[in-house]
Design an enzyme around this catalytic site. Sequence first.
Site, PDB file in Angstrom:
ATOM      1  N   ASP A  18       1.041  -1.244  -0.199  1.00  0.00           N
ATOM      2  CA  ASP A  18       0.117   0.142  -0.005  1.00  0.00           C
ATOM      3  C   ASP A  18       0.831   1.375   0.091  1.00  0.00           C
ATOM      4  O   ASP A  18       2.239   1.264   0.346  1.00  0.00           O
ATOM      5  CB  ASP A  18      -0.868  -0.029   1.313  1.00  0.00           C
ATOM      6  CG  ASP A  18      -1.771   1.074   1.543  1.00  0.00           C
ATOM      7  OD1 ASP A  18      -2.317   1.599   0.258  1.00  0.00           O
ATOM      8  OD2 ASP A  18      -1.688   1.732   2.573  1.00  0.00           O
ATOM      9  N   ASP A  20      -0.286   4.964   0.741  1.00  0.00           N
ATOM     10  CA  ASP A  20      -0.525   6.142   2.002  1.00  0.00           C
ATOM     11  C   ASP A  20      -0.695   5.465   3.246  1.00  0.00           C
ATOM     12  O   ASP A  20      -1.612   4.574   3.378  1.00  0.00           O
ATOM     13  CB  ASP A  20      -2.015   6.756   1.437  1.00  0.00           C
ATOM     14  CG  ASP A  20      -1.679   7.635   0.323  1.00  0.00           C
ATOM     15  OD1 ASP A  20      -1.264   8.407   0.071  1.00  0.00           O
ATOM     16  OD2 ASP A  20      -2.571   7.028  -0.893  1.00  0.00           O
ATOM     17  N   SER A 128      -2.064   1.022  -4.638  1.00  0.00           N
ATOM     18  CA  SER A 128      -2.770   1.991  -4.105  1.00  0.00           C
ATOM     19  C   SER A 128      -4.099   2.458  -4.158  1.00  0.00           C
ATOM     20  O   SER A 128      -4.546   2.025  -5.489  1.00  0.00           O
ATOM     21  CB  SER A 128      -1.792   3.300  -4.404  1.00  0.00           C
ATOM     22  OG  SER A 128      -2.218   4.460  -3.680  1.00  0.00           O
ATOM     23  N   ALA A 129      -4.899   2.911  -3.315  1.00  0.00           N
ATOM     24  CA  ALA A 129      -6.171   3.252  -3.402  1.00  0.00           C
ATOM     25  C   ALA A 129      -6.124   4.825  -4.216  1.00  0.00           C
ATOM     26  O   ALA A 129      -7.175   5.139  -4.448  1.00  0.00           O
ATOM     27  CB  ALA A 129      -7.221   3.341  -2.379  1.00  0.00           C
ATOM     28  N   LYS A 159     -10.199  -1.553  -2.848  1.00  0.00           N
ATOM     29  CA  LYS A 159     -10.032  -1.945  -1.741  1.00  0.00           C
ATOM     30  C   LYS A 159     -11.459  -1.388  -0.990  1.00  0.00           C
ATOM     31  O   LYS A 159     -11.891  -0.151  -1.040  1.00  0.00           O
ATOM     32  CB  LYS A 159      -9.018  -1.390  -0.842  1.00  0.00           C
ATOM     33  CG  LYS A 159      -7.547  -1.679  -1.423  1.00  0.00           C
ATOM     34  CD  LYS A 159      -6.439  -1.292  -0.913  1.00  0.00           C
ATOM     35  CE  LYS A 159      -5.268  -1.212  -1.401  1.00  0.00           C
ATOM     36  NZ  LYS A 159      -4.136  -0.482  -0.584  1.00  0.00           N
TER      37      LYS A 159
END
Length: 218
Positions: A18, A20, A128-129, A159
């Site tokens: 991931d 952030d 990453s989102a 996610k």
Amino acid sequence: MALSEVASSEAPQAVLFDMDGTLVDTEGLWWQATAAVARTLGVELGPADTPDVLGRAAEDVAAHLLATAEPHPSFPSGARRHPDIARQLIDAFAARIARQPGGVPLIPGALDLLGELHTEGIPTALVSASPRSIVHLVLPLLDHDFDLIVTAEDTARGKPHPDPYLMAANRLGVDPRRCVAIEDSPTGIAAATAAGCRVMMIDAGRGLPGLDSLRDVM
């Protein structure tokens, strides 16, 4: 090979990160950006909103804000629609990242772990989102050549659905059950777990572990 048969000393086939809150300390900036946009809709964020904000794609957060705001008596008439809110969130987040002197802080141990993985030849993916525009703002700080980058635009479902992690494993040509996913949020942990990955949850304050700890997870 069954998961129980994997030796604890074996290195993962790939490590899926991931971004952030895991590699860079940006979760607070995302919360600030979301809170600012929420206020334009007459909504004040609180602890109950955390699962719908942290670790989620901008489109999902926008949907949450609109669902929360519409029954609210101060919801502005003619409020912008879902894609506009998502764009506001991304722009507000990017502006806060850009204002950080010297760039956003890295999570302690991030560069060390990335360096170890590079030395050992273990593939890495960034999952990453955040949208690709945000990821590109952060990547230069990490000074690492990821084998793959998966962002919010790359899967129809983000996610906590497993899709981003399944895509990463598939494109790397590895078994998700033989990968370690490193996450900081319940949303991301749910996604990686659903994909079948081994999951390591990190605390930003304590930082990232070394490669030996990832082997232990296997």
